[in-house]
Design an enzyme around this catalytic site. Structure first.
Site, PDB file in Angstrom:
ATOM      1  N   PRO A 189       0.793  -1.238   0.000  1.00 45.95           N
ATOM      2  CA  PRO A 189       0.000   0.000   0.000  1.00 45.95           C
ATOM      3  C   PRO A 189       0.821   1.283   0.000  1.00 45.95           C
ATOM      4  CG  PRO A 189       0.018  -0.970   2.186  1.00 45.95           C
ATOM      5  CD  PRO A 189       0.824  -1.886   1.324  1.00 45.95           C
ATOM      6  N   CYS A 190       1.490   1.571  -1.107  1.00 41.25           N
ATOM      7  CA  CYS A 190       2.268   2.809  -1.167  1.00 41.25           C
ATOM      8  C   CYS A 190       1.349   4.035  -1.158  1.00 41.25           C
ATOM      9  CB  CYS A 190       3.202   2.813  -2.369  1.00 41.25           C
ATOM     10  SG  CYS A 190       2.387   2.516  -3.925  1.00 41.25           S
TER      11      CYS A 190
END
Ligand code: ZN
Length: 352
Positions: free
Chosen positions: A318-319
């Site tokens: 989850p950047c």
């Protein structure tokens, strides 16, 4: 936008049958059986209603894997492109493998500025993005048509892969070198509320999940093939099926943690950063600074940001949960709007 209103669909379909000039540019019709998209006035034989879908912009038709029709030339005719732009589009069509540079445009007496402005104003996309979608769609269609041969490749135990030149060669410009030792990366497409995505997987796990209009997509395909000594071909395996299922659940707000197996070739530093991303809980955000501190390297803020940018597995790693100081939205490979949407989506579903 994909048109889902049945009245509108009926009207548009009738306009398509009647070749109504007044609907040119209003809709772009994708023909599912041929993966081609047209404008209302196309002279080609009209497809059946069940085989078409309507979009309000040609960018969306491209994003969804359609190529411009050679008969009605939707990209040129929908918006009365100036002569210079028409010439530029023709160049793309004649050289589908190449990137057309400003220099090449100027050589042909085309002003890159005019082309850029027209694409931006008319379609909200860059000329580069248009070229990229054109190339990727071509390559993807080729993979589709090579599908039977792919099965043959699997049946024969990968050995005869050197004979299968329908790979992403068009994108990478090279044929596989040591085809005997080649691994396979399977690629497939899925749709989400934020637009279509490509998903790639090896036998080990998912190695790519990206929106189809992501800027560095071609570089990522190249990097992956190199890092894994692999060839990308069209297909589906357990990991891809699982990814499709889990992504669907995620967008429905039903899934907060992914159970997928991943394959993330990269440097040790990159992997430590990506691991750290996996530690940010659903619905939460963190700054680059916090991330750098967490990996025990508080000064490496820039390097951390860059490693985030190299993440090939959007959403799952989850950047999008990393933001700038004071909650500022910073760059996201899929676009800031998508990042905002994802953060909002997770906040809304977080307390469920
Ligand atoms: Zn057409």
């Amino acid at each position: 936008m994909l048109i889902t209103d049945s009245n509108k669909i009926e009207t548009y379909y009738q306009a398509l049958l009647d070749r109504k000039q007044s609907f040119v540019g209003i809709f772009f019709v994708g023909v599912k059986t041929t993966s081609i998209f047209c404008i209302a006035t196309c002279r080609a034989r009209k497809p059946k209603l069940k085989n078409v879908e309507f979009y309000t912009s040609f960018k969306e038709a491209l994003d969804n894997g359609y190529r411009p029709c050679k008969i009605c030339k939707p990209t040129e005719n929908a918006n009365q492109a100036p002569e210079q732009v028409e010439k530029a589009i023709l160049l793309v069509k004649e050289h589908p493998k190449d990137k057309i540079t400003d220099f090449q445009l100027r050589e042909k007496g085309i002003s890159p500025e005019v082309v850029r402005r027209w694409f931006k104003n008319s379609y909200g996309m860059t000329f580069q993005a248009y070229q990229r979608m054109y190339r990727i769609n071509n390559a993807f269609q080729e993979l589709k048509h090579g599908k039977n041969a792919t099965h043959t490749a699997f049946d024969s135990g990968y050995e005869s892969l050197s004979g299968f030149n329908y790979t992403f060669k068009k994108l990478v410009g090279k044929s596989p070198k040591n085809s005997k030792d080649k691994n396979i990366i399977l690629i497939n497409r899925l749709t989400t509320p934020l637009g279509p995505m490509f998903v790639c997987a090896t036998d080990t796990g998912v190695c790519l999940l990206e929106f189809v209009d992501r800027q560095k997509l071609e570089t990522e395909f190249k990097d992956l093939q190199k890092l894994l000594n692999a060839t990308i071909i069209l297909g589906e395996n357990v990991h891809i099926k699982q990814a499709k299922k889990e992504i669907k659940e995620y967008f429905e707000g039903e899934r907060k943690v992914f159970d997928l197996k991943l394959e993330t070739p990269g440097t040790d530093f990159q992997n430590s950063v990506w691991n750290c991303l996996n530690g940010i809980a659903y619905g939460k955000t963190q700054t680059y600074q916090q991330q750098a501190e967490k990996i025990g390297n508080p000064k490496a803020v820039r390097a951390v940001a860059s490693a985030n940018g190299c993440n090939r597995i959007a959403i799952i790693i989850p950047c999008h949960r990393v933001i700038g100081k004071n909650g500022k939205m910073t760059g996201y490979s899929g676009g800031i709007e998508r990042k905002k949407w994802l953060i909002e989506h997770e906040r809304n579903n977080g307390s469920k």
